[in-house]
Design a protein around this motif. Structure first.
Motif, PDB file in Angstrom:
ATOM      1  N   LEU A  61       0.821  -1.208   0.000  1.00  0.00           N
ATOM      2  CA  LEU A  61       0.000   0.000   0.000  1.00  0.00           C
ATOM      3  C   LEU A  61       0.859   1.264   0.000  1.00  0.00           C
ATOM      4  CD1 LEU A  61      -2.890  -0.996   2.426  1.00  0.00           C
ATOM      5  CD2 LEU A  61      -2.998  -0.722  -0.053  1.00  0.00           C
ATOM      6  N   PHE A  62       1.956   1.237   0.721  1.00  0.00           N
ATOM      7  CA  PHE A  62       2.869   2.381   0.751  1.00  0.00           C
ATOM      8  C   PHE A  62       3.465   2.628  -0.632  1.00  0.00           C
ATOM      9  CE2 PHE A  62       7.137   4.175   1.437  1.00  0.00           C
ATOM     10  CZ  PHE A  62       6.772   5.356   2.064  1.00  0.00           C
ATOM     11  N   VAL A  63       3.909   1.571  -1.285  1.00  0.00           N
ATOM     12  CA  VAL A  63       4.482   1.704  -2.626  1.00  0.00           C
ATOM     13  C   VAL A  63       3.422   2.195  -3.604  1.00  0.00           C
ATOM     14  CG1 VAL A  63       5.437   0.391  -4.556  1.00  0.00           C
ATOM     15  CG2 VAL A  63       6.311   0.014  -2.252  1.00  0.00           C
ATOM     16  N   LEU A  64       2.201   1.657  -3.517  1.00  0.00           N
ATOM     17  CA  LEU A  64       1.117   2.099  -4.390  1.00  0.00           C
ATOM     18  C   LEU A  64       0.775   3.570  -4.163  1.00  0.00           C
ATOM     19  CD1 LEU A  64      -1.259  -0.991  -4.342  1.00  0.00           C
ATOM     20  CD2 LEU A  64       0.100  -0.158  -6.265  1.00  0.00           C
ATOM     21  N   ALA A  65       0.802   4.016  -2.918  1.00  0.00           N
ATOM     22  CA  ALA A  65       0.532   5.422  -2.621  1.00  0.00           C
ATOM     23  C   ALA A  65       1.599   6.313  -3.253  1.00  0.00           C
ATOM     24  CB  ALA A  65       0.480   5.646  -1.116  1.00  0.00           C
ATOM     25  N   ILE A  66       2.848   5.902  -3.187  1.00  0.00           N
ATOM     26  CA  ILE A  66       3.929   6.684  -3.793  1.00  0.00           C
ATOM     27  C   ILE A  66       3.768   6.720  -5.311  1.00  0.00           C
ATOM     28  CG2 ILE A  66       6.421   6.702  -4.192  1.00  0.00           C
ATOM     29  CD1 ILE A  66       6.763   6.406  -1.300  1.00  0.00           C
ATOM     30  N   VAL A  67       3.385   5.599  -5.905  1.00  0.00           N
ATOM     31  CA  VAL A  67       3.173   5.553  -7.355  1.00  0.00           C
ATOM     32  C   VAL A  67       2.037   6.487  -7.757  1.00  0.00           C
ATOM     33  CG1 VAL A  67       2.376   4.057  -9.238  1.00  0.00           C
ATOM     34  CG2 VAL A  67       4.138   3.249  -7.666  1.00  0.00           C
ATOM     35  N   VAL A  68       0.928   6.452  -7.015  1.00  0.00           N
ATOM     36  CA  VAL A  68      -0.218   7.316  -7.333  1.00  0.00           C
ATOM     37  C   VAL A  68       0.167   8.788  -7.210  1.00  0.00           C
ATOM     38  CG1 VAL A  68      -2.523   8.029  -6.534  1.00  0.00           C
ATOM     39  CG2 VAL A  68      -1.981   5.606  -6.768  1.00  0.00           C
ATOM     40  N   ILE A  69       0.883   9.141  -6.157  1.00  0.00           N
ATOM     41  CA  ILE A  69       1.294  10.536  -5.957  1.00  0.00           C
ATOM     42  C   ILE A  69       2.243  10.982  -7.073  1.00  0.00           C
ATOM     43  CG2 ILE A  69       2.661  12.045  -4.450  1.00  0.00           C
ATOM     44  CD1 ILE A  69       1.422  10.485  -2.078  1.00  0.00           C
ATOM     45  N   SER A  70       3.176  10.119  -7.468  1.00  0.00           N
ATOM     46  CA  SER A  70       4.107  10.516  -8.530  1.00  0.00           C
ATOM     47  C   SER A  70       3.393  10.645  -9.874  1.00  0.00           C
ATOM     48  CB  SER A  70       5.279   9.535  -8.618  1.00  0.00           C
ATOM     49  OG  SER A  70       4.824   8.263  -8.996  1.00  0.00           O
ATOM     50  N   ILE A  71       2.436   9.757 -10.163  1.00  0.00           N
ATOM     51  CA  ILE A  71       1.655   9.884 -11.396  1.00  0.00           C
ATOM     52  C   ILE A  71       0.877  11.187 -11.390  1.00  0.00           C
ATOM     53  CG2 ILE A  71      -0.337   8.947 -12.649  1.00  0.00           C
ATOM     54  CD1 ILE A  71       0.697   6.140 -11.923  1.00  0.00           C
TER      55      ILE A  71
ATOM     56  N   ASN B 269       1.565  13.951  -9.758  1.00  0.00           N
ATOM     57  CA  ASN B 269       2.487  15.081  -9.918  1.00  0.00           C
ATOM     58  C   ASN B 269       2.942  15.237 -11.368  1.00  0.00           C
ATOM     59  OD1 ASN B 269       2.362  15.837  -7.248  1.00  0.00           O
ATOM     60  ND2 ASN B 269       4.141  14.630  -6.649  1.00  0.00           N
ATOM     61  N   GLN B 270       3.203  14.125 -12.043  1.00  0.00           N
ATOM     62  CA  GLN B 270       3.623  14.189 -13.445  1.00  0.00           C
ATOM     63  C   GLN B 270       2.502  14.723 -14.333  1.00  0.00           C
ATOM     64  OE1 GLN B 270       6.693  13.790 -14.601  1.00  0.00           O
ATOM     65  NE2 GLN B 270       7.275  13.508 -12.466  1.00  0.00           N
ATOM     66  N   VAL B 271       1.278  14.305 -14.087  1.00  0.00           N
ATOM     67  CA  VAL B 271       0.141  14.798 -14.874  1.00  0.00           C
ATOM     68  C   VAL B 271      -0.056  16.293 -14.622  1.00  0.00           C
ATOM     69  CG1 VAL B 271      -2.369  14.641 -15.159  1.00  0.00           C
ATOM     70  CG2 VAL B 271      -1.007  12.563 -15.027  1.00  0.00           C
ATOM     71  N   GLU B 272       0.079  16.728 -13.366  1.00  0.00           N
ATOM     72  CA  GLU B 272      -0.049  18.153 -13.047  1.00  0.00           C
ATOM     73  C   GLU B 272       1.014  18.973 -13.776  1.00  0.00           C
ATOM     74  OE1 GLU B 272      -0.053  18.688  -8.822  1.00  0.00           O
ATOM     75  OE2 GLU B 272      -2.156  18.080  -8.642  1.00  0.00           O
ATOM     76  N   LYS B 273       2.244  18.477 -13.811  1.00  0.00           N
ATOM     77  CA  LYS B 273       3.304  19.193 -14.526  1.00  0.00           C
ATOM     78  C   LYS B 273       3.008  19.243 -16.020  1.00  0.00           C
ATOM     79  CE  LYS B 273       7.111  18.203 -11.384  1.00  0.00           C
ATOM     80  NZ  LYS B 273       8.357  17.460 -11.196  1.00  0.00           N
ATOM     81  N   TYR B 274       2.567  18.133 -16.583  1.00  0.00           N
ATOM     82  CA  TYR B 274       2.283  18.052 -18.014  1.00  0.00           C
ATOM     83  C   TYR B 274       1.150  18.992 -18.418  1.00  0.00           C
ATOM     84  CZ  TYR B 274       0.888  16.116 -22.510  1.00  0.00           C
ATOM     85  OH  TYR B 274       0.550  15.968 -23.825  1.00  0.00           O
ATOM     86  N   LEU B 275       0.102  19.053 -17.595  1.00  0.00           N
ATOM     87  CA  LEU B 275      -1.054  19.895 -17.907  1.00  0.00           C
ATOM     88  C   LEU B 275      -0.886  21.338 -17.428  1.00  0.00           C
ATOM     89  CD1 LEU B 275      -3.993  17.473 -17.050  1.00  0.00           C
ATOM     90  CD2 LEU B 275      -3.146  18.103 -19.317  1.00  0.00           C
TER      91      LEU B 275
END
Length: 119
Positions: A7-17, A19-25
């Motif tokens: 769950l910790f790893v999944l939370a980090i993956v979701v947060i990084s995705i 953040n990347q979408v926010e930067k892209y948009l």
């Protein structure tokens, strides 16, 4: 114990995705409370939570474990969906609703995968 690590790893993956979408948009984060939707958000969340509290206690009377286990998941998904709708309506120009929608879809996918894994 390993489930917490997953769950910790999944939370980090979701947060990084997200953040990347926010930067892209080019999303500039704002709060609904800064818009006229502040009152709609408060009332909507209150109504959703009250409905779920009443349905939770009616489900406990029936003692259906499947309903009680999934009840909190449905509550969180409903609140997240409500947030997406409010951001789309009141913060449309910032495209913030897209990242919230992606987060909601990832949460639903992870929740369904965990439900299938443990049921």
């Amino acid at each position: 114990m390993w489930i917490w690590a997953v769950l910790f790893v999944l939370a980090i993956v979701v947060i990084s995705i997200e953040n990347q979408v926010e930067k892209y948009l080019g999303v500039k984060r704002r709060e609904i409370s800064e818009t006229p939707g502040k009152i709609v958000q408060r009332w909507g969340r209150t109504i959703i939570v009250v409905i779920f509290i009443f349905s939770y206690f009616s489900d406990t009377i029936q003692k259906s474990d499947v309903l009680l286990n999934n009840h909190w998941f449905v509550l969180i998904v409903t609140l997240m969906g409500f947030q997406v709708i409010l951001e789309w309506k009141y913060l449309k120009e910032s495209k913030q609703y897209i990242t919230t929608l992606i987060r909601t879809m990832l949460f639903i996918s992870i929740g369904l995968a965990l439900t299938l894994l443990y049921n």
